[in-house]
Design an enzyme around this catalytic site. Sequence first.
Site, PDB file in Angstrom:
ATOM      1  N   ASN A   8       0.877  -1.176   0.000  1.00 15.39           N
ATOM      2  CA  ASN A   8       0.000   0.000   0.000  1.00 15.39           C
ATOM      3  C   ASN A   8       0.914   1.225   0.000  1.00 15.39           C
ATOM      4  OD1 ASN A   8      -1.737   2.078   0.589  1.00 15.39           O
ATOM      5  ND2 ASN A   8      -2.287   1.343   2.636  1.00 15.39           N
ATOM      6  N   LYS A  10       0.088   4.279  -0.250  1.00 14.55           N
ATOM      7  CA  LYS A  10      -0.533   5.464   0.366  1.00 14.55           C
ATOM      8  C   LYS A  10      -0.349   6.688  -0.532  1.00 14.55           C
ATOM      9  CE  LYS A  10      -0.071   3.165   4.732  1.00 14.55           C
ATOM     10  NZ  LYS A  10       0.022   3.230   6.161  1.00 14.55           N
ATOM     11  N   HIS A  97      -9.410   0.846   5.089  1.00 18.28           N
ATOM     12  CA  HIS A  97      -8.077   1.031   5.680  1.00 18.28           C
ATOM     13  C   HIS A  97      -8.189   1.968   6.883  1.00 18.28           C
ATOM     14  CE1 HIS A  97      -3.992   2.386   6.324  1.00 18.28           C
ATOM     15  NE2 HIS A  97      -3.649   1.221   5.812  1.00 18.28           N
ATOM     16  N   GLU A  99      -6.598   4.429   7.853  1.00 20.38           N
ATOM     17  CA  GLU A  99      -6.504   5.877   7.574  1.00 20.38           C
ATOM     18  C   GLU A  99      -7.798   6.397   6.956  1.00 20.38           C
ATOM     19  OE1 GLU A  99      -2.779   5.362   5.587  1.00 20.38           O
ATOM     20  OE2 GLU A  99      -1.982   4.754   7.535  1.00 20.38           O
ATOM     21  N   GLU A 170      -5.185  -5.281  10.635  1.00 19.01           N
ATOM     22  CA  GLU A 170      -4.142  -4.280  10.839  1.00 19.01           C
ATOM     23  C   GLU A 170      -4.433  -3.521  12.135  1.00 19.01           C
ATOM     24  OE1 GLU A 170      -2.220  -3.018   6.895  1.00 19.01           O
ATOM     25  OE2 GLU A 170      -4.103  -1.940   6.996  1.00 19.01           O
ATOM     26  N   GLY A 176       2.596   1.973  10.780  1.00 22.17           N
ATOM     27  CA  GLY A 176       3.521   3.095  10.619  1.00 22.17           C
ATOM     28  C   GLY A 176       4.259   3.467  11.894  1.00 22.17           C
ATOM     29  N   SER A 215       3.614  -2.462  10.255  1.00 23.63           N
ATOM     30  CA  SER A 215       5.066  -2.480  10.464  1.00 23.63           C
ATOM     31  C   SER A 215       5.728  -3.788  10.021  1.00 23.63           C
ATOM     32  CB  SER A 215       5.411  -2.157  11.926  1.00 23.63           C
ATOM     33  OG  SER A 215       4.989  -0.835  12.229  1.00 23.63           O
TER      34      SER A 215
HETATM   35  P1  PGA Z   1       2.960   0.091   7.650  1.00 21.44           P
HETATM   36  O1  PGA Z   1       1.469   0.303   7.048  1.00 21.44           O
HETATM   37  O2  PGA Z   1       3.500  -1.160   7.008  1.00 21.44           O
HETATM   38  O3  PGA Z   1       3.703   1.318   7.277  1.00 21.44           O
HETATM   39  O4  PGA Z   1       2.789  -0.079   9.134  1.00 21.44           O
HETATM   40  C1  PGA Z   1       0.617  -0.786   6.842  1.00 21.44           C
HETATM   41  C2  PGA Z   1      -0.689  -0.304   6.249  1.00 21.44           C
HETATM   42  O5  PGA Z   1      -1.131   0.801   6.559  1.00 21.44           O
HETATM   43  O6  PGA Z   1      -1.313  -1.024   5.427  1.00 21.44           O
END
Ligand code: PGA
Length: 251
Positions: A8, A10, A97, A99, A170, A176, A215
């Site tokens: 992803n 983003k 997601h 976010e 997740e 993140g 992560s």
């Molecule tokens: P990350 O994000 O690997 O940077 O923790 C995962 C995601 O948001 O799908």
Amino acid sequence: MKKLMAANWKMFKTWDEAQATALELVDLAAASLPADREVLVCPPFTSLGAVAEVFAGVPRFFTGGQDFYCREEGAFTGEIAPGMLLDLGASFGLTGHSERRHVIGESDQLVGEKTAFGLAAGLSVILCVGELIEERRAGRVEEVLERQLRIGLAGVPRDIEPKRLCVAYEPVWAIGTGEVAGPGEILEAHAFVRKTLVAIFGDNANEMRVLYGGSVKPSNCAEIIALDNVDGVLVGGASLQGESFSQIVLA
Ligand code: PGA
């Protein structure tokens, strides 16, 4: 069931940057991709076409949208329809997601509408679910996952082709942050997701992929992917470089 190694990106990468990373990834990972793995990259809408062009004809490399709206077309400024993603060569779409839920403010109901609509339109869909740290501390993980799954999947036909529907667990506190969930936490959450999917879809659910996200990096991917009920990963930060994502894909 093939493991799905998903990226992803983003809100990162212009057209040229996306194309360069996609080329590097194919170069590093396509020839040695194990037969039981698939690769998915979800770039921003504006560079999806660049990645789809690079992946065209590369077996088991797919592109997807990070989101889409639940209408075929119309006066929905700023939105993208599933048909537009398919037209660019994408075959997947993410819904829910964290976010989208917690930064943009999407409700469980909207996520559910998008999930059902995207599947009906012909996309494969990855429904993302996961608890906030306060919810985990309050012992509410299962309650949150059950609600997000029940509402998020309410409009999906029971006999949906199982490989077209994935769930990504997740935990929001692991996205993140560098703080990956421990094996025990992943096992527990994934077993609960599987149980809930079986309750909704019956045996069909045993063929649906449950991905872990939060992560994931080259150094922890092999351990995570080997856990029971982990059928792939969804990777943000560590997917932005071809080198590091190729190590994850091949881990
Ligand atoms: P990350 O994000 O690997 O940077 O923790 C995962 C995601 O948001 O799908």
